[in-house]
Design an enzyme around this catalytic site. Structure first.
Site, PDB file in Angstrom:
ATOM      1  N   TYR A 176       2.438   9.643 -10.915  1.00  0.00           N
ATOM      2  CA  TYR A 176       1.522   8.761 -10.190  1.00  0.00           C
ATOM      3  C   TYR A 176       0.822   7.801 -11.144  1.00  0.00           C
ATOM      4  O   TYR A 176       0.718   6.597 -10.880  1.00  0.00           O
ATOM      5  CB  TYR A 176       0.506   9.611  -9.429  1.00  0.00           C
ATOM      6  CG  TYR A 176      -0.387   8.853  -8.491  1.00  0.00           C
ATOM      7  CD1 TYR A 176       0.056   8.467  -7.231  1.00  0.00           C
ATOM      8  CD2 TYR A 176      -1.691   8.537  -8.857  1.00  0.00           C
ATOM      9  CE1 TYR A 176      -0.761   7.781  -6.356  1.00  0.00           C
ATOM     10  CE2 TYR A 176      -2.533   7.855  -7.986  1.00  0.00           C
ATOM     11  CZ  TYR A 176      -2.065   7.475  -6.745  1.00  0.00           C
ATOM     12  OH  TYR A 176      -2.887   6.795  -5.886  1.00  0.00           O
ATOM     13  N   ASN A 209       0.799  -1.220   0.000  1.00  0.00           N
ATOM     14  CA  ASN A 209       0.000   0.000   0.000  1.00  0.00           C
ATOM     15  C   ASN A 209       0.836   1.278   0.000  1.00  0.00           C
ATOM     16  O   ASN A 209       0.339   2.344  -0.371  1.00  0.00           O
ATOM     17  CB  ASN A 209      -0.916  -0.001   1.234  1.00  0.00           C
ATOM     18  CG  ASN A 209      -1.616   1.315   1.439  1.00  0.00           C
ATOM     19  OD1 ASN A 209      -2.549   1.654   0.733  1.00  0.00           O
ATOM     20  ND2 ASN A 209      -1.152   2.093   2.422  1.00  0.00           N
TER      21      ASN A 209
END
Length: 281
Positions: free
Chosen positions: A160, A90
């Site tokens: 990203y 994560n």
């Protein structure tokens, strides 16, 4: 966090678990009976989450993008518990939410390093532990955190988006390589999630909630626990024949064919901006 010889509980390592989705995932897995190792770049955040989960759980702080530390964190968990059954990748940071022409090479490289290299290094270390001859787990599950940004173009998010797209393909490649070793590799692709950070961005006017909601068929943001529920499903036995999948958990965001809202594209929204010093979502 030390398993005894009679302790058959499964063991999970969650990276970036100091807040947000990582915290929700760690909480859900602990509730499901896992011994949870909590990773975060910020040692205090890792310790805080581990204490919140209870005395059986432990913090393993460190930088997932460091090969030495990635290997050491997994080795530490295995030394304490004798096994590793689940890895949740994560940890992540933002790319600054700027146009590609203004993005620095240093920021671009750093974004990919944490997301892509970190995911690879932690997955490799975990897989080695899961398939080791002495491993009590004899296989396991790896769940990567992707994003809707890895599926549809999001202007001003070049680093990203590139990182999440790479994670999608890494998930498929590793799933195919490790399937015969009993390791399942899947990914979750959240849409916009109502974390404490996102609520702060909404209150400060940096995120146009109305624009996001209007682009989402279910007309709301996700809760962190809703993402954690899917992570827990992919980690568990009910997903025993699932590997190499990237599961959107986005309220229909990717299915919706209408144009993006101008307000959303120009908002400069970056869920990860305040996490530069802590790799937690």
């Amino acid at each position: 966090m030390t398993a005894t010889a009679s302790d058959s509980r499964r063991v999970a390592l969650v990276t970036g678990a100091g807040a947000g989705i990582g915290l929700a995932a760690a909480t859900r897995l602990a509730a499901d009976g896992y011994l949870v190792a909590v990773n975060d770049l910020d040692p205090e955040a890792a310790d805080r989450t581990a204490r919140r989960l209870g005395p059986d759980h432990a913090a393993v702080p460190g930088d997932v993008a460091s090969e030495r530390l990635a290997d050491a964190m997994v080795a530490d968990v295995v030394a304490r518990c004798g096994r590793l059954d689940v890895l949740v990748n994560n940890a992540g940071i933002g790319d600054g939410a700027v146009p590609a022409l203004d993005q620095t090479a240093e920021r671009f490289r750093h974004t990919l390093s944490v997301h892509v290299e970190g995911c690879f290094l932690m997955s490799r270390a975990a897989a080695r532990a899961m398939i080791a001859p002495h491993s009590a787990s004899r296989g396991g599950a790896i769940i990567n955190l992707s994003s809707v940004a890895g599926h549809v173009a999001t202007p001003n998010r070049i680093g990203y988006a590139a990182a999440k797209g790479a994670i999608n393909m890494m998930t498929k490649v590793l799933a195919c390589e490790w399937a015969t070793s009993g390791i399942r590799v899947n990914a979750v692709a959240p849409g916009y999630v109502r974390t404490d950070l996102v609520d702060g961005l909404i209150r400060s006017g940096k995120l146009d909630e109305e624009g996001i909601v209007s682009r989402t068929p279910m007309r709301r943001l996700a809760r962190p626990d809703e993402i954690a529920d899917v992570i827990a499903f992919l980690a568990g036995p009910h997903a025993s024949f699932m590997t190499g999948t990237v599961v959107p958990v986005d309220g229909g965001y990717l299915a919706f064919g209408a144009p993006f809202e101008t307000a959303e594209l120009g908002s400069g929204f970056d869920q990860d901006d305040s996490l530069e010093m802590r790799q937690g979502k």
